[in-house]
Design an enzyme around this catalytic site. Structure first.
Site, PDB file in Angstrom:
ATOM      1  N   HIS A 263       0.855  -1.193   0.000  1.00 55.86           N
ATOM      2  CA  HIS A 263       0.000   0.000   0.000  1.00 55.86           C
ATOM      3  C   HIS A 263       0.887   1.237   0.000  1.00 55.86           C
ATOM      4  CE1 HIS A 263      -3.753   2.152   0.609  1.00 55.86           C
ATOM      5  NE2 HIS A 263      -3.085   2.933   1.444  1.00 55.86           N
TER       6      HIS A 263
ATOM      7  N   ASP B 122      -6.833  -3.261   3.482  1.00 57.67           N
ATOM      8  CA  ASP B 122      -5.641  -2.637   4.087  1.00 57.67           C
ATOM      9  C   ASP B 122      -5.527  -2.802   5.598  1.00 57.67           C
ATOM     10  OD1 ASP B 122      -5.006  -1.652   1.517  1.00 57.67           O
ATOM     11  OD2 ASP B 122      -6.265   0.103   1.828  1.00 57.67           O
TER      12      ASP B 122
ATOM     13  N   GLU C 121       8.813   1.465  -3.183  1.00 54.96           N
ATOM     14  CA  GLU C 121       8.189   0.157  -3.432  1.00 54.96           C
ATOM     15  C   GLU C 121       9.137  -0.734  -4.222  1.00 54.96           C
ATOM     16  OE1 GLU C 121       3.486   1.236  -3.399  1.00 54.96           O
ATOM     17  OE2 GLU C 121       4.438   1.214  -5.362  1.00 54.96           O
TER      18      GLU C 121
HETATM   19  C1  GRF Z   1       1.471   0.737  -6.196  1.00 52.25           C
HETATM   20  O1  GRF Z   1       1.686   2.060  -5.850  1.00 52.25           O
HETATM   21  C2  GRF Z   1       0.979  -0.049  -4.991  1.00 52.25           C
HETATM   22  O2  GRF Z   1       1.301   0.526  -3.771  1.00 52.25           O
HETATM   23  C3  GRF Z   1      -0.503  -0.034  -5.141  1.00 52.25           C
HETATM   24  O3  GRF Z   1      -0.733  -0.019  -6.517  1.00 52.25           O
HETATM   25  C4  GRF Z   1       0.350   0.578  -7.198  1.00 52.25           C
HETATM   26  C5  GRF Z   1       0.713  -0.301  -8.371  1.00 52.25           C
HETATM   27  O4  GRF Z   1       1.625   0.333  -9.213  1.00 52.25           O
HETATM   28  N1  GRF Z   1      -1.109  -1.116  -4.407  1.00 52.25           N
HETATM   29  P1  GRF Z   1       2.290  -0.468 -10.409  1.00 52.25           P
HETATM   30  O5  GRF Z   1       1.178  -0.971 -11.306  1.00 52.25           O
HETATM   31  O6  GRF Z   1       3.063  -1.589  -9.813  1.00 52.25           O
HETATM   32  O7  GRF Z   1       3.168   0.522 -11.087  1.00 52.25           O
END
Ligand code: GRF
Length: 202
Positions: A106, A147, A176
């Site tokens: 998230h 979440d 991420e």
């Molecule tokens: C990410 O920001 C994640 O936190 C959320 O969805 C987004 C997906 O981004 N759950 P991507 O498709 O991986 O670029």
């Protein structure tokens, strides 16, 4: 020993899925074995095909009112599910088939800025309008509420005074990309050692 097979559920651009696929390419114990999407035109599907990973496009009725694709996932020998930009709630049937084996990422520091409707730019706009000084990411187990599952990992980043939802989103995406695959790997290694001790993943 058999590899652990991950299914990545994603419905967007798939940049996290891409990083996860790259991280586990050639890994001796873990493989991304399936990409699952609820959108037939999701960018993540071309990433899957470029990497020779099978994909499955799922339908709402089957997911929520049918078998939740448990049979398909079991017949693909999927052991673990990673959500990476997948917005549907995970049905009870799938949670029961994969207890403590479904995780999500998230783009905020939960428990703040989570719940239904809190995704993508909505999250970053809320963070900015509350004048937060920091934001970040949360990797957590998935339960029957959006979440709210147990946290596995959080990382923080600064929110700058001149940030827009786009500039903050970019910083969060970098966090991420730097962390999700590593945390998947460490979570699986804890599960794996538990399995070796008890003979069960559960
Ligand atoms: C990410 O920001 C994640 O936190 C959320 O969805 C987004 C997906 O981004 N759950 P991507 O498709 O991986 O670029």
């Amino acid at each position: 020993m058999a590899k652990t097979n991950i299914a990545v559920f994603a419905s967007g651009a798939g940049s996290n899925a891409q990083k996860i696929i790259e991280h586990f390419a050639g890994h001796t114990g873990i493989r991304v074995a399936l990409v699952v999407s609820n959108k037939a035109n999701a960018g993540v599907l071309s990433i899957a095909s470029k990497n020779n990973i099978p994909s499955l496009i799922i339908e709402k009725d089957v997911f929520f009112k049918g078998n939740a694709y448990v049979d398909e996932l079991k017949s693909a020998s999927i052991n673990f599910i990673v959500l990476a930009g997948f917005l549907w709630k995970i049905p009870q049937r799938l949670l029961e088939a994969y207890p403590n084996k479904i995780i999500n990422i998230h783009p905020a520091l939960l428990p703040k800025y989570g719940g239904k409707g809190m995704y993508g730019h909505h999250v970053h706009e809320a963070v900015l309008s509350n004048k937060e000084k920091e934001s970040g990411i949360t990797i957590h187990y998935v339960n029957d509420k959006f979440d709210e599952g147990e946290h596995i990992f959080q990382a923080k980043c600064e929110v700058k005074e001149d940030d827009t939802a786009e500039s903050l989103a970019k910083r969060i995406h970098e966090l991420e990309h730097a962390n999700y695959a590593k945390i998947i790997e460490s979570t699986l290694s804890v599960l794996g050692s538990r399995q070796r001790r008890t003979g069960s993943y559960d």
